[in-house]
Design an enzyme around this catalytic site. Sequence first.
Site, PDB file in Angstrom:
ATOM      1  N   GLU A  10       0.882  -1.173   0.000  1.00 20.01           N
ATOM      2  CA  GLU A  10       0.000   0.000   0.000  1.00 20.01           C
ATOM      3  C   GLU A  10       0.912   1.213   0.000  1.00 20.01           C
ATOM      4  OE1 GLU A  10      -2.399  -0.854   3.422  1.00 20.01           O
ATOM      5  OE2 GLU A  10      -3.675  -2.219   2.299  1.00 20.01           O
ATOM      6  N   CYS A  43      -2.325   9.094   3.024  1.00 20.33           N
ATOM      7  CA  CYS A  43      -2.077   8.595   1.660  1.00 20.33           C
ATOM      8  C   CYS A  43      -3.269   8.854   0.744  1.00 20.33           C
ATOM      9  CB  CYS A  43      -1.782   7.101   1.706  1.00 20.33           C
ATOM     10  SG  CYS A  43      -3.095   6.176   2.520  1.00 20.33           S
TER      11      CYS A  43
HETATM   12  P1  NAD Z   1       8.658   5.066   4.004  1.00 29.75           P
HETATM   13  O1  NAD Z   1       8.559   4.239   2.783  1.00 29.75           O
HETATM   14  O2  NAD Z   1       9.754   6.048   4.127  1.00 29.75           O
HETATM   15  O3  NAD Z   1       8.767   4.146   5.299  1.00 29.75           O
HETATM   16  C1  NAD Z   1       7.799   3.157   5.577  1.00 29.75           C
HETATM   17  C2  NAD Z   1       8.460   2.054   6.388  1.00 29.75           C
HETATM   18  O4  NAD Z   1       9.423   1.398   5.565  1.00 29.75           O
HETATM   19  C3  NAD Z   1       9.204   2.558   7.621  1.00 29.75           C
HETATM   20  O5  NAD Z   1       9.016   1.633   8.675  1.00 29.75           O
HETATM   21  C4  NAD Z   1      10.660   2.546   7.156  1.00 29.75           C
HETATM   22  O6  NAD Z   1      11.599   2.418   8.182  1.00 29.75           O
HETATM   23  C5  NAD Z   1      10.665   1.320   6.261  1.00 29.75           C
HETATM   24  N1  NAD Z   1      11.746   1.298   5.258  1.00 29.75           N
HETATM   25  C6  NAD Z   1      12.331   2.344   4.647  1.00 29.75           C
HETATM   26  N2  NAD Z   1      13.276   1.916   3.786  1.00 29.75           N
HETATM   27  C7  NAD Z   1      13.281   0.557   3.857  1.00 29.75           C
HETATM   28  C8  NAD Z   1      14.043  -0.460   3.228  1.00 29.75           C
HETATM   29  N3  NAD Z   1      14.983  -0.178   2.325  1.00 29.75           N
HETATM   30  N4  NAD Z   1      13.771  -1.752   3.539  1.00 29.75           N
HETATM   31  C9  NAD Z   1      12.807  -2.068   4.435  1.00 29.75           C
HETATM   32  N5  NAD Z   1      12.074  -1.134   5.085  1.00 29.75           N
HETATM   33  C10 NAD Z   1      12.302   0.166   4.793  1.00 29.75           C
HETATM   34  O7  NAD Z   1       7.225   5.769   4.160  1.00 29.75           O
HETATM   35  P2  NAD Z   1       6.783   6.802   5.278  1.00 29.75           P
HETATM   36  O8  NAD Z   1       7.455   8.100   4.996  1.00 29.75           O
HETATM   37  O9  NAD Z   1       6.916   6.174   6.610  1.00 29.75           O
HETATM   38  O10 NAD Z   1       5.219   6.929   4.981  1.00 29.75           O
HETATM   39  C11 NAD Z   1       4.668   7.821   4.069  1.00 29.75           C
HETATM   40  C12 NAD Z   1       4.336   7.113   2.771  1.00 29.75           C
HETATM   41  O11 NAD Z   1       3.426   6.050   3.030  1.00 29.75           O
HETATM   42  C13 NAD Z   1       3.616   7.998   1.764  1.00 29.75           C
HETATM   43  O12 NAD Z   1       4.135   7.747   0.487  1.00 29.75           O
HETATM   44  C14 NAD Z   1       2.172   7.535   1.841  1.00 29.75           C
HETATM   45  O13 NAD Z   1       1.396   7.777   0.678  1.00 29.75           O
HETATM   46  C15 NAD Z   1       2.347   6.092   2.100  1.00 29.75           C
HETATM   47  N6  NAD Z   1       1.146   5.509   2.700  1.00 29.75           N
HETATM   48  C16 NAD Z   1       0.347   4.720   1.946  1.00 29.75           C
HETATM   49  C17 NAD Z   1      -0.826   4.191   2.478  1.00 29.75           C
HETATM   50  C18 NAD Z   1      -1.740   3.326   1.669  1.00 29.75           C
HETATM   51  O14 NAD Z   1      -2.630   2.702   2.252  1.00 29.75           O
HETATM   52  N7  NAD Z   1      -1.586   3.246   0.366  1.00 29.75           N
HETATM   53  C19 NAD Z   1      -1.166   4.485   3.810  1.00 29.75           C
HETATM   54  C20 NAD Z   1      -0.320   5.306   4.545  1.00 29.75           C
HETATM   55  C21 NAD Z   1       0.844   5.814   3.991  1.00 29.75           C
END
Ligand code: NAD
Length: 486
Positions: free
Chosen positions: A254, A288
Site C-alpha cells: 500500500e 495517503c
Molecule cells: P517510508 O517508505 O519512508 O517508510 C515506511 C516504512 O518502511 C518505515 O518503517 C521505514 O523504516 C521502512 N523502510 C524504509 N526503507 C526501507 C528499506 N529499504 N527496507 C525495508 N524497510 C524500509 O514511508 P513513510 O514516509 O513512513 O510513509 C509515508 C508514505 O506512506 C507515503 O508515500 C504515503 O502515501 C504512504 N502511505 C500509503 C498508504 C496506503 O494505504 N496506500 C497508507 C499510509 C501511507
Amino acid sequence: MLQIDNFINGEFVAASTGRRFEKRSPVDSQPIASIAEASEADVDRAVAAARSALEGEWGQMSTAKRVDILHAVADEITRRFDDFVAAEMADTGQPHHVMTHAFIPRGAANFKVFADIVKNVPTEAFQMDTPDGEGAINYALRVPKGVIGVISPWNAPFLLMTWKVGPALACGNTVVVKPSEETPLTAALLGEVMNSAGVPKGVYNVVNGFGPDSAGEFVTRHQGVDAITFTGETRTGSTIMKAASEGIRDVSFEMGGKNAGIIFADCDFDKTIDGIFRSAFLNTGQVCLGTERVYVERPIFDRFVAALKVKAEGVKFGRPTEVGVNYGPLISHEHRDKVLSYYAKAVAEGATVVTGGGVPDMPSELAQGAWVQPTIWTDLPESAAVVQEEIFGPCCHICPFDTEAEVIQLANASDYGLSTTIWTENLARAHRVAAKVNVGITWVNSWFLRDLRTAFGGSKQSGIGREGGVHSLEFYTEMRNVCIKL
Ligand code: NAD
C-alpha cells in the site's frame, strides 16, 4: 524520557548491540523516547520466535480460541484507550480528536473485524465428473502463510500497523513488525496488550530501527519471513520488492498517492468545501488518501477557491491536547524540509499562492516544532512537480475544468492510482465518472469513509494487491485444494 525496547518472544529486550536512537516530539522537538535499535541478530531472534510460535501453541490452536483471544486484544486496547491516545499523540503531534474519533478505535476494530471474518467466511468446494462416472469432490483448505514481515509507516501508525497485524493473526500467522522509526510507541504498547490478552509468546514481535541497513532491510530480506506486507512510499516498495524476490516471497503493498478531488458545479457546495478541507488538511495532509489535486468545474471555481482559503486560514495550531486545536505539526523537521522544498518549487514554477506557503509564527515554546502552513495554489500547468509528485503535506493545487471527459483525463494523468473523491448531486454522473477513474478507492460525496469489509488498495504505482474483508484472507492465507476421488 521513555525507554522503548524491542518486543521479542513476549519480552521487552534491549538491542544486542546496546544501540539506541532518540525520538523527538514533532510539536516542540523535545526528546520523548530512547528506542532500542534492533541488530540483525535481534531480527534473527524475532523471526525464530515467530517460527517457533507457529509450530507451537498458536499453530495448534482452534480457530474459535484464536478468535476469542483476538477479541480480548481488542477489548484490552479499548480498556487502555487513553494510553494509546497519549502515545500516538506524543509520536505524531496530531490533535486529540483525530486519535479518539478515528485512529485508536480503528486499531481495536482491526482485531475484532478480521477475527469475525475468519470465523465466518467459507472456503470453496466443487463436485466433479470423472470418466468412470463415480465423480470426485474438491474442497479448499485455508492455511496460514507463515511468518509475516510487517513494515509500517508513521502517518497513522497504530491504525496502519494493526490493519496488517489484525488479519495476519486472525488467519493464524505470526508477525515480526518493524514500525516506523518516527513512531515506535504504540507498537510497543501493543506488546503489553498481547501479553495481557493471553497471546502466546512469539506470535507478535516488534523490532525497531530504520530502513536501509537496519531493521527494515533485515526483516524484508530474512529468508525466515514468508511474506511481506508494507505500507509506505512507492520508492521503498520498489526496494522491498527486490528483497522479496530472493526466495520468491509474496508481497502486499500500500503505497503513495496523488489523489484527485473532482468537483462538479452541481455539488452541495458547503459539504464539498468541508470534505475537501478534510481531505487536503486532516493529519496535516499526511494521509495517503489525501487530495493534493483538486479539479473544480469552472462556474464555481472562484467561489470554491475563496471558500477553501477561508477554511485553511481558520485552522487552529497548537498542542494536541489543547481545546479547539484541529491542526498539528508535520512528523519531523526532515519531512518539513521536503514539504517546504515543494512550497518553493511551486513558486518557482509560477504558482499563484492563494494562502500559506511557509512556516507559521508560533509561540516560543512551540517554535522548534515542525510546523508548516496549510497551502493552496492555483495557475500551475499539469506538468508542474507539485501537481505530479506526492508531497504528503497540507497542500493542494486547484485547477478549473469544463467537461466531464476533460476532468477524467486530468484525474487519470498520474503515475499513482490510489483514491479519488467525486462531488456532485447527479448520481448518474457519479457512477459514470467513478467507473472511469483509474484508482483503487473512489468516494462520492465523502472521503475516508471506511468499511473494513471492502477491498482497499491502489492501482498503478500506488500498490499491489488488495487488503480488507475477505481480500485480506487472500494475502494472509494460502488455499490448498484437496481432490477426493469417489
Ligand atoms: P517510508 O517508505 O519512508 O517508510 C515506511 C516504512 O518502511 C518505515 O518503517 C521505514 O523504516 C521502512 N523502510 C524504509 N526503507 C526501507 C528499506 N529499504 N527496507 C525495508 N524497510 C524500509 O514511508 P513513510 O514516509 O513512513 O510513509 C509515508 C508514505 O506512506 C507515503 O508515500 C504515503 O502515501 C504512504 N502511505 C500509503 C498508504 C496506503 O494505504 N496506500 C497508507 C499510509 C501511507
